[in-house]
Write a protein that holds these residues in place. Sequence first.
Motif, PDB file in Angstrom:
ATOM      1  N   LYS A  94       0.827  -1.205   0.000  1.00 24.54           N
ATOM      2  CA  LYS A  94       0.000   0.000   0.000  1.00 24.54           C
ATOM      3  C   LYS A  94       0.865   1.260   0.000  1.00 24.54           C
ATOM      4  O   LYS A  94       0.490   2.278  -0.603  1.00 24.54           O
ATOM      5  CB  LYS A  94      -0.954  -0.021   1.196  1.00 24.54           C
ATOM      6  N   LEU A  95       2.011   1.205   0.673  1.00 23.86           N
ATOM      7  CA  LEU A  95       2.923   2.347   0.662  1.00 23.86           C
ATOM      8  C   LEU A  95       3.401   2.651  -0.755  1.00 23.86           C
ATOM      9  O   LEU A  95       3.573   3.816  -1.134  1.00 23.86           O
ATOM     10  CB  LEU A  95       4.115   2.065   1.579  1.00 23.86           C
ATOM     11  N   CYS A  96       3.602   1.610  -1.543  1.00 20.53           N
ATOM     12  CA  CYS A  96       4.134   1.781  -2.898  1.00 20.53           C
ATOM     13  C   CYS A  96       3.063   2.079  -3.940  1.00 20.53           C
ATOM     14  O   CYS A  96       3.398   2.399  -5.086  1.00 20.53           O
ATOM     15  CB  CYS A  96       4.879   0.512  -3.331  1.00 20.53           C
ATOM     16  N   SER A  97       1.789   1.991  -3.581  1.00 22.61           N
ATOM     17  CA  SER A  97       0.720   1.974  -4.581  1.00 22.61           C
ATOM     18  C   SER A  97       0.143   3.316  -5.028  1.00 22.61           C
ATOM     19  O   SER A  97      -0.456   3.373  -6.108  1.00 22.61           O
ATOM     20  CB  SER A  97      -0.435   1.100  -4.060  1.00 22.61           C
ATOM     21  N   PRO A  98       0.265   4.415  -4.272  1.00 21.95           N
ATOM     22  CA  PRO A  98      -0.473   5.632  -4.633  1.00 21.95           C
ATOM     23  C   PRO A  98      -0.225   6.153  -6.042  1.00 21.95           C
ATOM     24  O   PRO A  98      -1.146   6.688  -6.673  1.00 21.95           O
ATOM     25  CB  PRO A  98       0.006   6.652  -3.583  1.00 21.95           C
ATOM     26  N   GLU A  99       0.992   6.031  -6.563  1.00 19.64           N
ATOM     27  CA  GLU A  99       1.305   6.627  -7.861  1.00 19.64           C
ATOM     28  C   GLU A  99       1.317   5.613  -9.006  1.00 19.64           C
ATOM     29  O   GLU A  99       1.810   5.914 -10.096  1.00 19.64           O
ATOM     30  CB  GLU A  99       2.671   7.324  -7.789  1.00 19.64           C
ATOM     31  N   LEU A 100       0.771   4.442  -8.797  1.00 20.91           N
ATOM     32  CA  LEU A 100       0.729   3.442  -9.864  1.00 20.91           C
ATOM     33  C   LEU A 100      -0.189   3.891 -10.990  1.00 20.91           C
ATOM     34  O   LEU A 100      -1.129   4.671 -10.788  1.00 20.91           O
ATOM     35  CB  LEU A 100       0.254   2.093  -9.317  1.00 20.91           C
ATOM     36  N   LYS A 101       0.075   3.389 -12.193  1.00 21.69           N
ATOM     37  CA  LYS A 101      -0.729   3.768 -13.363  1.00 21.69           C
ATOM     38  C   LYS A 101      -2.182   3.355 -13.204  1.00 21.69           C
ATOM     39  O   LYS A 101      -3.082   3.994 -13.720  1.00 21.69           O
ATOM     40  CB  LYS A 101      -0.136   3.133 -14.622  1.00 21.69           C
ATOM     41  N   ARG A 102      -2.397   2.252 -12.532  1.00 22.06           N
ATOM     42  CA  ARG A 102      -3.758   1.815 -12.247  1.00 22.06           C
ATOM     43  C   ARG A 102      -3.785   1.213 -10.840  1.00 22.06           C
ATOM     44  O   ARG A 102      -2.771   0.704 -10.347  1.00 22.06           O
ATOM     45  CB  ARG A 102      -4.239   0.781 -13.272  1.00 22.06           C
ATOM     46  N   PRO A 103      -4.931   1.287 -10.163  1.00 19.96           N
ATOM     47  CA  PRO A 103      -5.000   0.741  -8.805  1.00 19.96           C
ATOM     48  C   PRO A 103      -4.858  -0.776  -8.803  1.00 19.96           C
ATOM     49  O   PRO A 103      -5.400  -1.471  -9.664  1.00 19.96           O
ATOM     50  CB  PRO A 103      -6.389   1.170  -8.319  1.00 19.96           C
ATOM     51  N   ILE A 104      -4.099  -1.286  -7.845  1.00 20.62           N
ATOM     52  CA  ILE A 104      -3.907  -2.725  -7.692  1.00 20.62           C
ATOM     53  C   ILE A 104      -4.325  -3.097  -6.274  1.00 20.62           C
ATOM     54  O   ILE A 104      -3.714  -2.666  -5.304  1.00 20.62           O
ATOM     55  CB  ILE A 104      -2.432  -3.119  -7.946  1.00 20.62           C
ATOM     56  N   LYS A 105      -5.372  -3.889  -6.179  1.00 21.71           N
ATOM     57  CA  LYS A 105      -5.921  -4.241  -4.876  1.00 21.71           C
ATOM     58  C   LYS A 105      -5.115  -5.370  -4.233  1.00 21.71           C
ATOM     59  O   LYS A 105      -4.841  -6.387  -4.860  1.00 21.71           O
ATOM     60  CB  LYS A 105      -7.384  -4.667  -5.021  1.00 21.71           C
ATOM     61  N   SER A 106      -4.748  -5.173  -2.980  1.00 22.67           N
ATOM     62  CA  SER A 106      -4.055  -6.209  -2.224  1.00 22.67           C
ATOM     63  C   SER A 106      -4.816  -6.475  -0.934  1.00 22.67           C
ATOM     64  O   SER A 106      -5.569  -5.627  -0.448  1.00 22.67           O
ATOM     65  CB  SER A 106      -2.615  -5.790  -1.911  1.00 22.67           C
TER      66      SER A 106
END
Length: 380
Positions: A94-106
């Motif tokens: 979740k720390l790494c996810s904010p700027e991803l091209k698309r949301p990835i649910k974990s």
Amino acid sequence: MTFESLGISKQLVETLHSNGITNPFPIQQKAIPVILEGKNLLGIAPTGSGKTAGFVLPILENRQQLNYKNSRNIPVLIVVPTRELAIQIESFIKLCSPELKRPIKSMAVYGGVAINPQMKNMIGTELLIATPGRLLDLLEQNALSLDLLETLIIDEADKMFQLGFEDELQAILKTIPKNCQHILFSATLNDKVETIKQTLTVNFETVEVEKILEVADPIDQIAYYVTPERKGPFLRYLLKTQVTSQALIFVSSTRTADNLSVKLAKNGIKTATLHSKKTQGARNQALTDFKSGAVQVLITTDILSRGIHIDMLPVVINYELPRSPLDYVHRIGRTGRANETGQAITLLTLEDMHHFKIIQKKMKHRVEVLPTDEIDVKNM
């Protein structure tokens, strides 16, 4: 070497930098390119070496390039031995996810909590982190499917067997598609880990960093000789006069953890305990209180000796010695992480001395043992 030179995108790198992660550690340098290429990987790396980022970053990088249709088919599965490690890995994702091209649910799933909310939340989960028992429960309930699994990661593979997960792990491996990418991480390469490799019948590219019993340079180790009856009072002396900041204390049993916690609390020392007999809610709260500074001392068994990162932890205390030299190294490795400084204190009685000599021999490091008989602990 930089994360971008390893193949990590600018968006992910900027997120890492904003969280103070600037340069890749050796295991990350070796593992990230292999995982990005879709190869099977066996990583031999001690706890605290940065291996979580070593597999999370390339998985997130690759998933950004792929489309995922919301379903109960899990494309990425991360199997871990403990609830705390599952929660930690999910937090890093979740720390790494904010700027991803698309949301990835974990999502992290583990026992000790209600299964129904986990079942309801399964749809759309792209990265599932699971302990073995709860994963099998969810599979039996048809809450998820591994038929289309693309990547399997087994973290702390050797710890799986130490905690008695061999049968569960073998049952999980039977459900895994043969053509998915297999990633194993282990602190040691032993017969049990070799058995996993043989069961999977795939070719692994092996990467290894550090000798297992090397202790990080920033860790200052010291030991004190005490008589059994002075052990508790001397610990309180340390916590009141020498270790005025936070301390993580390791003991060998849940009973000792609870008894020690009661005695410290009676002496005005804010304490929490974390062990296998605590509910998951209580374990989460204890770790949260310790990380936030609400309590000075966290007493735990070896459940916290591997895979858990606590920022800027200054002191680890071995109130009782672990059974193996490797467990000793894992324990004190909770401090002095990522080039931070730290101190490891060990309390020794006469019956501990021989075992501690073996630990020092295995580490190839001598630890000074100081006498305590002249220290006044009567009022502690």
